[in-house]
Scaffold this active site. Structure first.
Site, PDB file in Angstrom:
ATOM      1  N   ASP A   8       0.869  -1.175   0.000  1.00 30.76           N
ATOM      2  CA  ASP A   8       0.000   0.000   0.000  1.00 30.76           C
ATOM      3  C   ASP A   8       0.912   1.234   0.000  1.00 30.76           C
ATOM      4  O   ASP A   8       2.144   1.103  -0.161  1.00 30.76           O
ATOM      5  CB  ASP A   8      -0.981  -0.036   1.192  1.00 30.76           C
ATOM      6  CG  ASP A   8      -0.309   0.174   2.546  1.00 30.76           C
ATOM      7  OD1 ASP A   8       0.940   0.237   2.599  1.00 30.76           O
ATOM      8  OD2 ASP A   8      -1.034   0.264   3.554  1.00 30.76           O
ATOM      9  N   HIS A   9       0.319   2.401   0.191  1.00 28.94           N
ATOM     10  CA  HIS A   9       1.116   3.636   0.195  1.00 28.94           C
ATOM     11  C   HIS A   9       2.139   3.640   1.335  1.00 28.94           C
ATOM     12  O   HIS A   9       3.208   4.229   1.199  1.00 28.94           O
ATOM     13  CB  HIS A   9       0.183   4.855   0.329  1.00 28.94           C
ATOM     14  CG  HIS A   9      -0.719   4.770   1.527  1.00 28.94           C
ATOM     15  ND1 HIS A   9      -1.787   3.891   1.570  1.00 28.94           N
ATOM     16  CD2 HIS A   9      -0.691   5.401   2.728  1.00 28.94           C
ATOM     17  CE1 HIS A   9      -2.381   4.004   2.750  1.00 28.94           C
ATOM     18  NE2 HIS A   9      -1.741   4.919   3.459  1.00 28.94           N
ATOM     19  N   CYS A  65       3.333  -3.219   3.948  1.00 27.55           N
ATOM     20  CA  CYS A  65       2.492  -2.080   4.330  1.00 27.55           C
ATOM     21  C   CYS A  65       3.221  -1.344   5.454  1.00 27.55           C
ATOM     22  O   CYS A  65       4.430  -1.530   5.610  1.00 27.55           O
ATOM     23  CB  CYS A  65       1.068  -2.507   4.682  1.00 27.55           C
ATOM     24  SG  CYS A  65       0.885  -3.532   6.153  1.00 27.55           S
ATOM     25  N   GLY A  66       2.548  -0.527   6.212  1.00 26.60           N
ATOM     26  CA  GLY A  66       3.230   0.228   7.261  1.00 26.60           C
ATOM     27  C   GLY A  66       3.877  -0.679   8.287  1.00 26.60           C
ATOM     28  O   GLY A  66       5.022  -0.494   8.688  1.00 26.60           O
ATOM     29  N   THR A  67       3.116  -1.674   8.721  1.00 29.38           N
ATOM     30  CA  THR A  67       3.594  -2.613   9.747  1.00 29.38           C
ATOM     31  C   THR A  67       3.775  -4.035   9.228  1.00 29.38           C
ATOM     32  O   THR A  67       4.335  -4.876   9.943  1.00 29.38           O
ATOM     33  CB  THR A  67       2.562  -2.699  10.887  1.00 29.38           C
ATOM     34  OG1 THR A  67       1.310  -3.121  10.309  1.00 29.38           O
ATOM     35  CG2 THR A  67       2.373  -1.360  11.574  1.00 29.38           C
ATOM     36  N   GLY A  68       3.236  -4.329   8.071  1.00 26.25           N
ATOM     37  CA  GLY A  68       3.192  -5.713   7.571  1.00 26.25           C
ATOM     38  C   GLY A  68       1.986  -6.478   8.103  1.00 26.25           C
ATOM     39  O   GLY A  68       1.684  -7.573   7.631  1.00 26.25           O
ATOM     40  N   ILE A  69       1.306  -5.897   9.080  1.00 29.89           N
ATOM     41  CA  ILE A  69       0.207  -6.643   9.730  1.00 29.89           C
ATOM     42  C   ILE A  69      -1.008  -6.742   8.804  1.00 29.89           C
ATOM     43  O   ILE A  69      -1.477  -7.849   8.489  1.00 29.89           O
ATOM     44  CB  ILE A  69      -0.203  -5.979  11.069  1.00 29.89           C
ATOM     45  CG1 ILE A  69       0.955  -6.009  12.063  1.00 29.89           C
ATOM     46  CG2 ILE A  69      -1.423  -6.696  11.664  1.00 29.89           C
ATOM     47  CD1 ILE A  69       0.709  -5.187  13.331  1.00 29.89           C
ATOM     48  N   GLY A  70      -1.515  -5.605   8.373  1.00 31.04           N
ATOM     49  CA  GLY A  70      -2.751  -5.620   7.589  1.00 31.04           C
ATOM     50  C   GLY A  70      -2.615  -6.405   6.300  1.00 31.04           C
ATOM     51  O   GLY A  70      -3.493  -7.225   5.952  1.00 31.04           O
ATOM     52  N   HIS A  98      10.219 -24.263   8.146  1.00 32.51           N
ATOM     53  CA  HIS A  98       9.263 -25.018   8.965  1.00 32.51           C
ATOM     54  C   HIS A  98       7.810 -24.818   8.527  1.00 32.51           C
ATOM     55  O   HIS A  98       6.995 -25.709   8.715  1.00 32.51           O
ATOM     56  CB  HIS A  98       9.385 -24.621  10.438  1.00 32.51           C
ATOM     57  CG  HIS A  98      10.611 -25.198  11.097  1.00 32.51           C
ATOM     58  ND1 HIS A  98      10.821 -25.170  12.455  1.00 32.51           N
ATOM     59  CD2 HIS A  98      11.704 -25.816  10.561  1.00 32.51           C
ATOM     60  CE1 HIS A  98      11.980 -25.756  12.739  1.00 32.51           C
ATOM     61  NE2 HIS A  98      12.544 -26.147  11.600  1.00 32.51           N
ATOM     62  N   ARG A 132       8.223 -33.847   9.443  1.00 33.30           N
ATOM     63  CA  ARG A 132       7.204 -33.527  10.451  1.00 33.30           C
ATOM     64  C   ARG A 132       6.628 -32.133  10.228  1.00 33.30           C
ATOM     65  O   ARG A 132       5.471 -31.862  10.561  1.00 33.30           O
ATOM     66  CB  ARG A 132       7.764 -33.669  11.864  1.00 33.30           C
ATOM     67  CG  ARG A 132       8.834 -32.657  12.238  1.00 33.30           C
ATOM     68  CD  ARG A 132       9.432 -32.961  13.616  1.00 33.30           C
ATOM     69  NE  ARG A 132      10.324 -31.915  14.081  1.00 33.30           N
ATOM     70  CZ  ARG A 132      11.574 -31.740  13.663  1.00 33.30           C
ATOM     71  NH1 ARG A 132      12.078 -32.541  12.743  1.00 33.30           N
ATOM     72  NH2 ARG A 132      12.328 -30.769  14.159  1.00 33.30           N
ATOM     73  N   HIS A 133       7.442 -31.255   9.642  1.00 34.33           N
ATOM     74  CA  HIS A 133       6.938 -29.907   9.374  1.00 34.33           C
ATOM     75  C   HIS A 133       5.874 -29.925   8.269  1.00 34.33           C
ATOM     76  O   HIS A 133       4.917 -29.164   8.299  1.00 34.33           O
ATOM     77  CB  HIS A 133       8.086 -28.973   8.990  1.00 34.33           C
ATOM     78  CG  HIS A 133       9.155 -28.921  10.033  1.00 34.33           C
ATOM     79  ND1 HIS A 133       8.911 -28.450  11.301  1.00 34.33           N
ATOM     80  CD2 HIS A 133      10.443 -29.345  10.020  1.00 34.33           C
ATOM     81  CE1 HIS A 133      10.022 -28.563  12.025  1.00 34.33           C
ATOM     82  NE2 HIS A 133      10.963 -29.109  11.267  1.00 34.33           N
TER      83      HIS A 133
HETATM   84  C1  RB5 Z   1      -1.773   2.668   6.440  1.00 31.03           C
HETATM   85  O1  RB5 Z   1      -1.761   3.901   7.066  1.00 31.03           O
HETATM   86  C2  RB5 Z   1      -1.466   1.560   7.440  1.00 31.03           C
HETATM   87  O2  RB5 Z   1      -2.567   1.371   8.272  1.00 31.03           O
HETATM   88  C3  RB5 Z   1      -1.093   0.295   6.719  1.00 31.03           C
HETATM   89  O3  RB5 Z   1       0.011   0.523   5.915  1.00 31.03           O
HETATM   90  C4  RB5 Z   1      -0.726  -0.890   7.584  1.00 31.03           C
HETATM   91  O4  RB5 Z   1       0.233  -0.561   8.527  1.00 31.03           O
HETATM   92  C5  RB5 Z   1      -1.838  -1.665   8.153  1.00 31.03           C
HETATM   93  O5  RB5 Z   1      -1.680  -2.731   8.751  1.00 31.03           O
END
Ligand code: RB5
Length: 148
Positions: A8-9, A65-70, A98, A132-133
């Site tokens: 994303d941005h 993304c910003g954190t990789g989480i979303g 693994h 096993r993995h």
């Molecule tokens: C965008 O501002 C931010 O929310 C996105 O890049 C990401 O970090 C979400 O998980």
């Protein structure tokens, strides 16, 4: 090796650096966007890259993304995908060895560019150990088939 990248941005600057890094390593890189700093929704970019991995258009995917989480959460909603959000080289290696992940996610706001390149290399250079993995990864994929 064919590698897909998307962001994303919030991840576009790191995506561009990773692209150059992979191309310098002689890899074929497909960029699934985004292509500007305009605000976009990370699920769209996790999904499009995950679908390219499942259809075998690319061998592996790197999503940012910003954190990789979303973007990792979105990618993991595509059936068959195993995407690990990683911020260290050990986890990146283990994600392949693994967990047989076909994708990793990175956070541009959480990981510096030097470490990010090392993480990408650690993931791509590692091999799945199977055994096993393999059985455990199969169990993960069985969960997807359960009707809740
Ligand atoms: C965008 O501002 C931010 O929310 C996105 O890049 C990401 O970090 C979400 O998980």
């Amino acid at each position: 090796m064919k590698i897909g990248v998307s962001s994303d941005h919030g991840g576009i600057n790191l995506k561009e650096k990773i692209k150059l890094h992979l191309q310098a390593r002689g890899m074929e890189v497909t960029d699934f966007g985004t292509n500007s700093l305009d605000s976009v929704d990370y699920p769209d970019y996790g999904k499009i890259l995950a679908e390219a991995v499942i259809s075998k258009e690319v061998d592996y995917g790197i999503a940012i993304c910003g954190t990789g989480i979303g973007i990792s959460l979105a990618a993991n909603k595509v059936k068959g995908i195993r995407c690990a959000n990683v911020s260290d080289t050990f986890s990146a290696r283990m994600a392949k060895m693994h967990n047989n992940c076909q994708m990793i996610a990175l956070g541009e706001r959480t990981v510096g560019p030097g470490l990010a390149m090392d993480i990408v290399d650690a993931f791509l250079n590692a091999e799945f150990e199977g055994g096993r993995h393999g059985m455990r990864v199969s169990k993960i994929m069985e969960i997807e088939k359960e009707e809740i």
